[in-house]
Motif scaffolding. Structure first.
Motif, PDB file in Angstrom:
ATOM      1  N   LEU A 120       0.811  -1.215   0.000  1.00  0.00           N
ATOM      2  CA  LEU A 120       0.000   0.000   0.000  1.00  0.00           C
ATOM      3  C   LEU A 120       0.846   1.266   0.000  1.00  0.00           C
ATOM      4  CD1 LEU A 120      -3.060  -0.824   2.266  1.00  0.00           C
ATOM      5  CD2 LEU A 120      -2.601  -1.387  -0.117  1.00  0.00           C
ATOM      6  N   ASN A 121       2.100   1.120   0.265  1.00  0.00           N
ATOM      7  CA  ASN A 121       3.004   2.269   0.222  1.00  0.00           C
ATOM      8  C   ASN A 121       3.686   2.375  -1.132  1.00  0.00           C
ATOM      9  OD1 ASN A 121       4.008   4.537   1.524  1.00  0.00           O
ATOM     10  ND2 ASN A 121       5.834   3.495   2.252  1.00  0.00           N
ATOM     11  N   ASP A 175      -7.421  -0.071  -5.733  1.00  0.00           N
ATOM     12  CA  ASP A 175      -8.349   1.022  -5.432  1.00  0.00           C
ATOM     13  C   ASP A 175      -9.210   0.698  -4.221  1.00  0.00           C
ATOM     14  OD1 ASP A 175      -7.679   2.731  -7.707  1.00  0.00           O
ATOM     15  OD2 ASP A 175      -8.580   1.156  -8.923  1.00  0.00           O
ATOM     16  N   VAL A 176      -9.554  -0.564  -4.078  1.00  0.00           N
ATOM     17  CA  VAL A 176     -10.339  -1.007  -2.924  1.00  0.00           C
ATOM     18  C   VAL A 176      -9.925  -2.433  -2.607  1.00  0.00           C
ATOM     19  CG1 VAL A 176     -12.272  -1.785  -4.379  1.00  0.00           C
ATOM     20  CG2 VAL A 176     -12.677  -1.242  -1.974  1.00  0.00           C
ATOM     21  N   MET A 177      -9.854  -2.738  -1.318  1.00  0.00           N
ATOM     22  CA  MET A 177      -9.427  -4.074  -0.931  1.00  0.00           C
ATOM     23  C   MET A 177     -10.090  -4.483   0.376  1.00  0.00           C
ATOM     24  SD  MET A 177      -5.522  -3.399   0.472  1.00  0.00           S
ATOM     25  CE  MET A 177      -5.359  -4.919   1.412  1.00  0.00           C
ATOM     26  N   LEU A 181      -1.661   5.088   5.495  1.00  0.00           N
ATOM     27  CA  LEU A 181      -1.768   4.319   4.250  1.00  0.00           C
ATOM     28  C   LEU A 181      -3.204   4.133   3.780  1.00  0.00           C
ATOM     29  CD1 LEU A 181       0.916   1.568   4.960  1.00  0.00           C
ATOM     30  CD2 LEU A 181       1.154   3.622   3.565  1.00  0.00           C
ATOM     31  N   LEU A 182      -4.177   4.547   4.606  1.00  0.00           N
ATOM     32  CA  LEU A 182      -5.578   4.383   4.242  1.00  0.00           C
ATOM     33  C   LEU A 182      -6.270   5.732   4.090  1.00  0.00           C
ATOM     34  CD1 LEU A 182      -6.676   1.457   6.612  1.00  0.00           C
ATOM     35  CD2 LEU A 182      -5.825   1.319   4.253  1.00  0.00           C
ATOM     36  N   PRO A 212      -6.991   2.380  -0.153  1.00  0.00           N
ATOM     37  CA  PRO A 212      -5.627   2.841   0.097  1.00  0.00           C
ATOM     38  C   PRO A 212      -5.450   4.329  -0.230  1.00  0.00           C
ATOM     39  CG  PRO A 212      -5.605   0.729  -1.028  1.00  0.00           C
ATOM     40  CD  PRO A 212      -7.029   1.206  -1.045  1.00  0.00           C
ATOM     41  N   LYS A 213      -4.574   4.972   0.513  1.00  0.00           N
ATOM     42  CA  LYS A 213      -4.309   6.398   0.274  1.00  0.00           C
ATOM     43  C   LYS A 213      -3.808   6.610  -1.147  1.00  0.00           C
ATOM     44  CE  LYS A 213      -4.427  10.350   2.539  1.00  0.00           C
ATOM     45  NZ  LYS A 213      -3.620  10.542   3.753  1.00  0.00           N
ATOM     46  N   LYS A 214      -3.073   5.631  -1.694  1.00  0.00           N
ATOM     47  CA  LYS A 214      -2.505   5.769  -3.031  1.00  0.00           C
ATOM     48  C   LYS A 214      -3.401   5.184  -4.126  1.00  0.00           C
ATOM     49  CE  LYS A 214       2.375   6.294  -1.905  1.00  0.00           C
ATOM     50  NZ  LYS A 214       3.761   5.943  -2.290  1.00  0.00           N
TER      51      LYS A 214
END
Length: 430
Positions: free
Chosen positions: A87-88, A94-96, A113-114, A322-324
């Motif tokens: 996640l970094n 996009d979604v998990m 990270l979220l 995730p933030k990314k």
């Protein structure tokens, strides 16, 4: 386990990916093109969640024509061990689906990270569909402790642990189905006297640590759980509850109720051994229910752990963004679809525990019982979460501890010392 996961049974699944054509419509995140939704989860295709989420993907296709859905089926252990690293990176989905609790979703939230989902929860009204006990694991404060703060995940199902039993083996061996702690122990002894190891187990993953925690819960109350899980009091692994749990677990190993060979087994091994009819009893989560309905070739049933007001359980695993993530709006749209009544009804009729189904739409009798028991536990404030949640890395610490109890390589007091040291090292410093 909830495993546990929250502890969903897909540890035998290899890393797999399948491209599904789905839909389009909403614009994506600031770095995305709005044309691809990257989705990860670790539910088996025949599980209640897997079936319901496949339906959700089909619904997403109808409402988002032209968007490609890149779905990758992950193993629970795989995500558990690699989430922070993945996640970094730019490879984040996009979604998990992700496990809930301080040491998992809470840790990722604390690490930044979220995505904070609070605005979307309000926008879509997800909070209105979830009971307070279920939302505990959705919100995390700045220290990554669950129960308050911003929303970093959304569950669309509930889960809890129960005792599954093989009715045919009970009847064949003349063993009474227990309703009290004493009768439960008597049933274990009766099977062992017939040369049958009564309890399916796995020490290399859950459920061995869940047996240990449930034994402790029989001697615990809500204040004990809140101290352990939410840091609302002193945690002593040599108190009456933990001491009873470790001593009883070791005693059950010595008496042959739990197999020493289970120390190297994984959750999938334990579940399959129950499905095969080898073991009469398996203590684990509701995430197995749908699979047992499909695969068990014998009469079976379930009951709550006798004599305990508390059991492992919570809201289900979380949808997190995730933030990314590159296409966040698509992720929000997909989460919203899984919360819709049609998807929830499908989940409920396939052995899952929906959070927003229509009561009259659940037609399967076994599923009704499963859901009613969850509602009963939840209403009585009986959900005690999972033993590995309090501190990062504690899942592995518990695996090591119960393996030593199974092999006899350490005494109960030594194991409790080990757990105390690991817990104190990871818990927030006041």
């Amino acid at each position: 386990m909830s495993k546990a996961r929250s502890r969903t049974v897909v540890t035998a699944m290899a890393l797999a990916s399948a491209l599904l054509l789905a839909s389009c419509g909403s614009s994506g995140g600031s770095t995305g093109d709005g044309k691809t939704l990257k989705l990860w989860h670790y539910e088996g295709p025949d599980s209640a969640m897997g079936i319901a989420w496949n339906q959700a993907i089909a619904e997403f296709k109808k409402t988002h024509p032209g968007v490609k859905v890149e779905f990758e089926a992950k193993g629970f252990e795989q995500i558990q061990k690699t989430a922070s690293m993945v996640l970094n990176s730019d490879d984040a989905p996009d979604v998990m689906e992700y496990n809930k609790g301080n040491s998992t979703a809470g840790l990722l939230a604390k690490q930044g990270l979220l995505t904070d989902l609070t605005p979307e929860v309000t926008k879509y009204g997800w909070d209105k569909l979830l009971s307070p006990s279920v939302t505990t694991t959705s919100r995390y404060n700045t220290q990554g402790v669950m129960g308050s703060g911003d929303w970093y995940g959304v569950p669309n199902f509930g889960e809890y642990t129960m005792v599954y039993y093989n009715k045919d083996l009970f009847a064949k061996n003349g063993v009474k189905v227990p309703t009290t702690p004493e009768e439960f122990t008597a049933a274990l002894a009766a099977f062992k006297a017939k040369g049958i190891t009564p309890l399916a187990d796995a020490g290399a993953e859950y459920p061995a640590q869940q047996y240990l925690y449930q034994l402790a819960l029989t001697k615990a109350d809500r204040a004990w759980v809140n101290a352990y899980q939410l840091y609302q009091g002193k945690v002593d692994f040599h108190d009456a509850a933990w001491t009873y749990a470790a001593n009883t677990f070791a005693d059950w190993v010595a008496k042959g109720y739990l197999a020493k060979t289970a120390s190297g087994a994984k959750a999938e091994d334990a579940g399959v051994s129950f499905i095969s009819g080898k073991y009469p009893i398996f203590f684990s989560g509701s995430w197995w229910y749908g699979r047992f309905k499909t695969e068990n070739k014998f009469a079976w049933g379930s009951f709550l752990w006798p004599g305990s007001k508390l059991t492992l359980g919570s809201g289900g695993n979380l949808w997190v963004v995730p933030k990314k993530a590159k296409n966040k709006q698509l992720a929000y749209d997909f989460i919203n679809i899984t919360m819709k009544q049609g998807i929830q009804n499908t989940l409920g009729n396939n052995g899952g525990i929906p959070v927003a189904a229509s009561p009259t739409a659940i037609t399967d009798p076994a599923s009704k019982t499963l859901i009613e028991n969850f509602n009963k536990i939840s209403a009585a404030d009986g959900l005690a979460f999972y033993p590995d949640w309090p501190v990062p890395g504690f899942y592995d610490d518990l695996v090591s501890a119960v393996q030593k109890l199974l092999t006899g390589s350490a005494k109960p007091d030594q194991v409790l010392d080990e757990l105390q040291k690991a817990y104190d090292a990871g818990a927030p410093k006041s």
